[in-house]
Design a protein around this motif. Structure first.
Motif: not given
Length: 161
Positions: A49-52, A76-77, A84-89, A143-153
Motif C-alpha cells: 500500500l505504501n509503495v503503489d 492494524h485493521f 484504503c478509505c483515503e485512497n479509494d480502495i 462495496c460501493r452500494e454498502s458505502r452508500c448505506m454507511d457500511q464502510w467495511v
C-alpha cells in the motif's frame, strides 16, 4: 402468490446477494492468484500500500472469532481501513480465514510450513493489462452500494465447500 412478508423477501434477497458476492470474491481471488496479483499478510500489505496504492483494487481483512479480541490486530485493521478509505480502495471483511486459506491454496501454510498471515489480503491490478473482471466489478459494486448505506467495511461470509 407467495405469502412472504417484505422483510422475509428482502432477507432472502440479501442472503442471495451475499452468497453471490462471496462467489464473486472467490472468483476474483482464484483468477488473481496465478497472475501474481495477490499480496498476503498485514506487514506485506502495508508495504504494498505504501509503495503503489493506485495498483490495489481490493483489500480483504479476514478474521475468525478469536481474532476479535486481538487488540493489536484491530489497530492494524483500523490503520489499513483508514488508508484504503483515503485512497479509494474497496475493503471487505471476511469472517472465515480457513476457507480463505483453501481458496488461496496451501491450506494456510507457507512453503516452509509456517502459517500464512491471512488477516490482510490485497488484490492488485496487473500492470500489463487493464483488468476487466466481471467478478471484480460485482465485488466493487457491492462495496460501493454498502458505502452508500454507511457500511464502510461490509462483512462477507465465505461458505464452506
Amino acid at each position: 402468490m407467495n405469502n412472504m412478508t417484505f422483510e422475509e423477501l428482502s432477507g432472502d434477497y440479501s442472503q442471495e446477494r451475499m452468497d453471490s458476492v462471496a462467489t464473486a470474491l472467490e472468483e476474483v481471488l482464484t483468477s488473481a492468484l496465478p497472475q501474481g496479483s495477490i499480496t498476503i499478510g498485514v506487514y506485506e500489505a502495508a508495504k504494498s500500500l505504501n509503495v503503489d496504492p493506485d495498483n490495489v483494487v481490493l483489500c480483504i481483512l479476514a478474521t475468525d472469532d478469536e481474532d476479535v479480541k486481538d487488540v493489536a490486530l484491530q489497530i492494524h485493521f483500523t490503520l489499513i481501513q483508514a488508508f484504503c478509505c483515503e485512497n479509494d480502495i474497496n475493503i471487505l471483511r471476511v469472517n472465515n480465514t480457513q476457507r480463505l486459506a483453501e481458496i488461496l491454496g496451501g491450506g494456510g501454510k507457507q512453503s516452509g510450513g509456517e502459517p500464512m498471515d491471512l488477516h490482510c489480503v490485497l488484490v492488485t491490478s496487473p500492470h500489463l493489462t487493464s483488468w476487466k473482471d466481471p467478478a471484480l466489478s460485482k465485488v466493487n459494486r457491492f462495496c460501493r452500494e454498502s458505502r452508500c448505506m454507511d457500511q464502510w467495511v461490509p462483512i462477507i461470509n465465505l461458505p464452506e465447500r
